[in-house]
Design an enzyme around this catalytic site. Structure first.
Site, PDB file in Angstrom:
ATOM      1  N   LYS A  42      -1.849  16.647 -25.838  1.00 22.05           N
ATOM      2  CA  LYS A  42      -2.169  18.025 -26.134  1.00 22.05           C
ATOM      3  C   LYS A  42      -0.939  18.938 -25.979  1.00 22.05           C
ATOM      4  O   LYS A  42      -0.970  20.109 -26.353  1.00 22.05           O
ATOM      5  CB  LYS A  42      -3.245  18.527 -25.153  1.00 22.05           C
ATOM      6  CG  LYS A  42      -4.523  17.747 -25.190  1.00 22.05           C
ATOM      7  CD  LYS A  42      -5.418  18.174 -24.020  1.00 22.05           C
ATOM      8  CE  LYS A  42      -6.548  17.184 -23.893  1.00 22.05           C
ATOM      9  NZ  LYS A  42      -6.888  16.927 -22.490  1.00 22.05           N
ATOM     10  N   ASP A  99       6.064  18.313 -27.058  1.00 20.49           N
ATOM     11  CA  ASP A  99       6.438  19.450 -26.223  1.00 20.49           C
ATOM     12  C   ASP A  99       7.785  19.234 -25.549  1.00 20.49           C
ATOM     13  O   ASP A  99       8.622  20.117 -25.515  1.00 20.49           O
ATOM     14  CB  ASP A  99       5.340  19.740 -25.172  1.00 20.49           C
ATOM     15  CG  ASP A  99       4.912  18.502 -24.386  1.00 20.49           C
ATOM     16  OD1 ASP A  99       5.443  17.397 -24.655  1.00 20.49           O
ATOM     17  OD2 ASP A  99       4.040  18.628 -23.519  1.00 20.49           O
ATOM     18  N   ASP A 102      11.529  13.692 -22.163  1.00 17.58           N
ATOM     19  CA  ASP A 102      11.836  13.462 -20.751  1.00 17.58           C
ATOM     20  C   ASP A 102      12.471  12.072 -20.645  1.00 17.58           C
ATOM     21  O   ASP A 102      13.661  11.916 -20.891  1.00 17.58           O
ATOM     22  CB  ASP A 102      10.523  13.608 -19.964  1.00 17.58           C
ATOM     23  CG  ASP A 102      10.726  13.597 -18.459  1.00 17.58           C
ATOM     24  OD1 ASP A 102      11.834  13.309 -18.005  1.00 17.58           O
ATOM     25  OD2 ASP A 102       9.762  13.859 -17.719  1.00 17.58           O
ATOM     26  N   PHE A 151      10.081  19.739 -13.244  1.00 17.45           N
ATOM     27  CA  PHE A 151       8.747  19.774 -13.848  1.00 17.45           C
ATOM     28  C   PHE A 151       8.426  21.201 -14.292  1.00 17.45           C
ATOM     29  O   PHE A 151       8.575  22.144 -13.523  1.00 17.45           O
ATOM     30  CB  PHE A 151       7.701  19.284 -12.846  1.00 17.45           C
ATOM     31  CG  PHE A 151       6.340  19.175 -13.458  1.00 17.45           C
ATOM     32  CD1 PHE A 151       6.037  18.124 -14.319  1.00 17.45           C
ATOM     33  CD2 PHE A 151       5.379  20.138 -13.213  1.00 17.45           C
ATOM     34  CE1 PHE A 151       4.787  18.037 -14.912  1.00 17.45           C
ATOM     35  CE2 PHE A 151       4.123  20.053 -13.801  1.00 17.45           C
ATOM     36  CZ  PHE A 151       3.831  19.001 -14.653  1.00 17.45           C
ATOM     37  N   VAL A 152       8.023  21.338 -15.547  1.00 16.62           N
ATOM     38  CA  VAL A 152       7.725  22.674 -16.083  1.00 16.62           C
ATOM     39  C   VAL A 152       6.302  22.744 -16.638  1.00 16.62           C
ATOM     40  O   VAL A 152       5.713  21.718 -17.002  1.00 16.62           O
ATOM     41  CB  VAL A 152       8.738  23.087 -17.187  1.00 16.62           C
ATOM     42  CG1 VAL A 152      10.115  23.302 -16.602  1.00 16.62           C
ATOM     43  CG2 VAL A 152       8.793  22.039 -18.316  1.00 16.62           C
ATOM     44  N   ASP A 158       1.289  21.266 -19.163  1.00 18.17           N
ATOM     45  CA  ASP A 158       0.245  21.442 -18.152  1.00 18.17           C
ATOM     46  C   ASP A 158       0.589  20.810 -16.816  1.00 18.17           C
ATOM     47  O   ASP A 158       1.464  19.951 -16.710  1.00 18.17           O
ATOM     48  CB  ASP A 158      -1.055  20.790 -18.637  1.00 18.17           C
ATOM     49  CG  ASP A 158      -0.973  19.269 -18.563  1.00 18.17           C
ATOM     50  OD1 ASP A 158      -0.009  18.711 -19.111  1.00 18.17           O
ATOM     51  OD2 ASP A 158      -1.853  18.645 -17.935  1.00 18.17           O
ATOM     52  N   ARG A 164      -1.539  25.497 -19.690  1.00 20.07           N
ATOM     53  CA  ARG A 164      -1.045  25.336 -21.064  1.00 20.07           C
ATOM     54  C   ARG A 164      -0.994  26.668 -21.798  1.00 20.07           C
ATOM     55  O   ARG A 164      -0.202  26.853 -22.718  1.00 20.07           O
ATOM     56  CB  ARG A 164      -1.950  24.390 -21.861  1.00 20.07           C
ATOM     57  CG  ARG A 164      -1.941  22.952 -21.388  1.00 20.07           C
ATOM     58  CD  ARG A 164      -2.664  22.079 -22.412  1.00 20.07           C
ATOM     59  NE  ARG A 164      -3.064  20.799 -21.860  1.00 20.07           N
ATOM     60  CZ  ARG A 164      -2.287  19.723 -21.774  1.00 20.07           C
ATOM     61  NH1 ARG A 164      -1.048  19.783 -22.185  1.00 20.07           N
ATOM     62  NH2 ARG A 164      -2.757  18.601 -21.280  1.00 20.07           N
TER      63      ARG A 164
HETATM   64  P1  XMP Z   1       8.555  11.017 -21.901  1.00 25.33           P
HETATM   65  O1  XMP Z   1       8.927  10.648 -20.499  1.00 25.33           O
HETATM   66  O2  XMP Z   1       7.733   9.980 -22.581  1.00 25.33           O
HETATM   67  O3  XMP Z   1       7.641  12.269 -21.642  1.00 25.33           O
HETATM   68  O4  XMP Z   1       9.731  11.518 -22.715  1.00 25.33           O
HETATM   69  C1  XMP Z   1       7.071  12.940 -22.623  1.00 25.33           C
HETATM   70  C2  XMP Z   1       5.716  13.432 -22.175  1.00 25.33           C
HETATM   71  O5  XMP Z   1       5.607  13.595 -20.766  1.00 25.33           O
HETATM   72  C3  XMP Z   1       5.053  14.841 -20.454  1.00 25.33           C
HETATM   73  N1  XMP Z   1       6.039  15.601 -19.664  1.00 25.33           N
HETATM   74  C4  XMP Z   1       5.812  16.764 -19.051  1.00 25.33           C
HETATM   75  N2  XMP Z   1       4.692  17.508 -18.988  1.00 25.33           N
HETATM   76  N3  XMP Z   1       5.839  19.092 -17.656  1.00 25.33           N
HETATM   77  C5  XMP Z   1       4.721  18.685 -18.290  1.00 25.33           C
HETATM   78  O6  XMP Z   1       3.729  19.395 -18.265  1.00 25.33           O
HETATM   79  C6  XMP Z   1       6.994  18.392 -17.656  1.00 25.33           C
HETATM   80  O7  XMP Z   1       7.987  18.805 -17.047  1.00 25.33           O
HETATM   81  C7  XMP Z   1       6.965  17.157 -18.388  1.00 25.33           C
HETATM   82  N4  XMP Z   1       7.908  16.211 -18.630  1.00 25.33           N
HETATM   83  C8  XMP Z   1       7.295  15.283 -19.411  1.00 25.33           C
HETATM   84  C9  XMP Z   1       4.750  15.509 -21.750  1.00 25.33           C
HETATM   85  O8  XMP Z   1       3.393  15.308 -22.029  1.00 25.33           O
HETATM   86  C10 XMP Z   1       5.568  14.782 -22.776  1.00 25.33           C
HETATM   87  O9  XMP Z   1       4.909  14.701 -24.009  1.00 25.33           O
END
Ligand code: XMP
Length: 177
Positions: A42, A99, A102, A151-152, A158, A164
């Site tokens: 989402k 979004d 990471d 973490f954001v 979320d 969100r």
């Molecule tokens: P990866 O590690 O697969 O992560 O690149 C991508 C998904 O992880 C979630 N994500 C976050 N969600 N704050 C969040 O709310 C964060 O700081 C964060 N870092 C990663 C997100 O769903 C993303 O699609």
């Protein structure tokens, strides 16, 4: 909700300006073509809604439900595809929107799946990219903002399903986690 925010990292007007520029980049890369845009749910919901309304052209919007965080603040290291079917992408140029980049596992897994499914080209766009080493080999074609490795929340992102709908990107107070 706002009382739980520690710091506003990227304000709403700054996001809006950057989206104007990102939309321009996308328009230049896909001149006149009907592309398939796949929105990763989402988290990319808000980003995609605002970016796509800056692309006044014919496109098809699909959504894909993927999970990697499972409610916490650390990537689980495994990407789950929650839908039974992938959108139809055979022979199509595809733009995947997420979004945040990471570890990179989500974008890598989605791009690989779409390529396996016969997509002619897979481009990727993210609102945020964390400045950290990726666990897999991937970078996004369109990046809104580079941020530190923290973490954001907000603007689609979320913590345990909440925050969100904040119109900006921020960090969460320790006591709210
Ligand atoms: P990866 O590690 O697969 O992560 O690149 C991508 C998904 O992880 C979630 N994500 C976050 N969600 N704050 C969040 O709310 C964060 O700081 C964060 N870092 C990663 C997100 O769903 C993303 O699609």
């Amino acid at each position: 909700m706002e009382a739980d925010v520690e710091r506003v990292l990227i304000a709403e007007d700054v996001i809006e300006k950057r989206l104007d520029a990102m939309a321009k980049e996308v328009r230049q890369d896909f001149p006149g073509e009907v592309i398939v845009v796949i929105v990763l749910l989402k988290g990319a919901l808000v980003f995609a809604a605002d970016l796509l309304r800056r692309l006044p052209r014919m496109l098809e919007i699909e959504c894909l439900n993927v999970a990697s965080y499972h409610g916490g603040t650390e990537s689980a290291g495994k990407v789950d595809f929650l839908d039974r079917k992938l959108p139809e992408v055979k022979g199509r140029r595809v733009l995947v929107l997420d979004d945040i980049l990471d570890t990179g596992r989500t974008l890598r897994a989605v791009a690989d799946k779409l390529t396996e499914a016969g997509a002619a080209e897979v481009k990727t766009g993210v609102l945020l990219a964390k400045d950290r080493e990726r666990a897999v080999d991937v970078e996004a074609d369109y990046v809104g903002f580079e941020i530190g490795d923290e973490f954001v929340i907000g603007y689609g992102l979320d913590y345990q399903g909440r925050y969100r709908n904040l119109p900006y990107v921020g960090t969460l107070k320790r006591e709210a986690m």
